[in-house]
Design a protein around this motif. Structure first.
Motif, short mmCIF file in Angstrom:
data_model
loop_
_atom_site.label_atom_id
_atom_site.label_comp_id
_atom_site.label_asym_id
_atom_site.label_seq_id
_atom_site.Cartn_x
_atom_site.Cartn_y
_atom_site.Cartn_z
N ASP A 71 0.84 -1.21 0.00
CA ASP A 71 0.00 0.00 0.00
C ASP A 71 0.87 1.26 0.00
O ASP A 71 0.61 2.21 -0.75
CB ASP A 71 -0.91 0.01 1.23
N ALA A 72 1.90 1.26 0.86
CA ALA A 72 2.76 2.44 0.99
C ALA A 72 3.53 2.70 -0.30
O ALA A 72 3.68 3.86 -0.72
CB ALA A 72 3.73 2.24 2.16
N GLN A 128 2.72 1.82 -3.41
CA GLN A 128 1.82 2.31 -4.46
C GLN A 128 1.38 3.75 -4.17
O GLN A 128 1.26 4.56 -5.09
CB GLN A 128 0.63 1.38 -4.61
N SER A 129 1.15 4.07 -2.91
CA SER A 129 0.78 5.43 -2.55
C SER A 129 1.90 6.42 -2.86
O SER A 129 1.65 7.59 -3.17
CB SER A 129 0.43 5.51 -1.05
N ARG A 138 -4.71 -4.75 -8.83
CA ARG A 138 -4.08 -3.58 -8.22
C ARG A 138 -3.06 -2.92 -9.15
O ARG A 138 -2.27 -2.07 -8.72
CB ARG A 138 -3.40 -3.98 -6.91
#
Length: 348
Positions: free
Chosen positions: A165-166, A168-169, A199
């Protein structure tokens, strides 16, 4: 970390030293550099549960690693991949990334990337993006938390997913690497594929490699990706594409998901003919082939002189011995692995 910017070596006329070309006319443009043999996981196909790690004195300092990378960049290497063990557990590692970023800024380096297990990624992703890391490979062999713990012995799937998540963010493209393990995760490949593609991430499947003594039998772990490809083609429309990242994977487009599927097949489809890469361990040992034992010591010339003359001579001599290919074989007749060192020692 204090690093002095290296000047590209040149002859008396100011002409840059020649690029690295092996005996089979392959230009070496890609170097994978391990910064540590340590890892916070113990994957069953990669490491023994009870590992003996290197003493600190044997491991290159971050300054030495920086100088070594600069030497390769000066010889035309335009892609550096930082590996381990798990590279993000090395203390001060972001200082090395920040220093290596100068080669991106100068245009000498086209890509600075890493392979990670994702355990530390949630804390590092923003900093990695800030220094110019645009993509990374992340090892994840299952989406089942219990199975993940069993494969990695110590890993926490939720922690790794927070790392995804981090990244991609932060705008970093993530490619998922999944080692295909017979009887362990083969039934989960479609699920992981659809999750990754959903994703916007590529998925690369990898055949298990016979590196290092581990508790499991390699022949029991080995799953041919030819069989996997045949199985997936019954479920999806797989279209060969010309996409390449500089590594050994061949890629297919999965029509139903729109995503890319990579296949790394050291056993069933040898990829050595176009090999453009070498690996350097955290001790400064240069391996010209992942599947061979021949190696060159770069630590001694690094530490023998402030000049890079001895270092370049050692690199030249090593590249002149780069073999045509590896000899990976997995069967029950050989009690020993093809190569005695663990994958974590060489670097992923």
């Amino acid at each position: 970390m204090s690093v002095v910017t290296a000047i590209s070596p040149a002859d008396a006329a100011g002409t840059p030293i020649s690029p690295l070309i092996d005996p089979f006319a392959r230009v070496i443009s890609y170097v994978r550099v391990s910064v540590t043999d340590r890892c916070d996981m113990r994957c069953v196909y990669c490491m023994s549960e009870d590992m003996n790690f290197l003493p600190k004195r044997d491991v290159l300092t971050l300054e030495e690693l920086d100088r070594l990378c600069a030497a390769f960049v000066s010889r035309g290497v335009n892609k550096l991949r930082i590996t381990g063990g798990e590279p993000l557990v090395r203390r001060g590692i972001m200082g090395l990334f920040r220093s290596l970023a100068r080669h991106l800024e100068s245009g000498a380096l086209a890509e600075l990337t890493l392979t990670t297990n994702g355990s530390q990624l949630a804390n590092c992703a923003a900093d990695l993006a800030a220094v110019g890391v645009r993509r990374l490979n992340l090892s994840m062999d299952t989406l089942d938390p219990d199975k993940f713990r069993a494969i990695t012995r110590w890993g926490d799937l939720a922690q790794v997913q927070r790392g995804v998540d981090a990244a991609q963010s932060a705008g970093i493209a993530v490619k998922i690497n999944m080692v295909a393990l017979k009887g362990v995760n083969e039934d989960e490949i479609p699920r992981v594929l659809e999750w990754a593609h959903g994703r916007g991430m590529d998925l690369t499947l990898i055949e298990v490699m016979p590196l290092g003594n581990v508790e499991a039998e390699r022949v029991d772990q080995f799953l041919s990706l030819s069989l996997v490809e045949r199985f997936l083609s019954e479920r999806y429309t797989l279209e060969p594409i010309a996409f390449a990242t500089g590594g050994p994977a061949r890629y297919l487009r999965v029509k139903e998901t729109g995503g890319r599927l990579g296949l790394i097949t050291p056993h069933t489809h040898n990829f050595c003919e176009g090999c453009n890469r070498v690996r350097v361990t955290c001790t400064g040992t240069l391996y010209m082939c992942l599947g061979q034992d021949d190696a060159a010591d770069l630590r001694a010339p690094l530490r023998a002189s402030q000049s890079d003359e001895l270092l370049h001579a050692a690199i030249d001599a090593a590249i002149a011995r780069k073999p045509r290919g590896h000899d990976f074989i997995v069967d029950r007749r050989g009690a020993k692995p093809a190569v005695a060192r663990h994958m974590s020692v060489t670097g992923g």
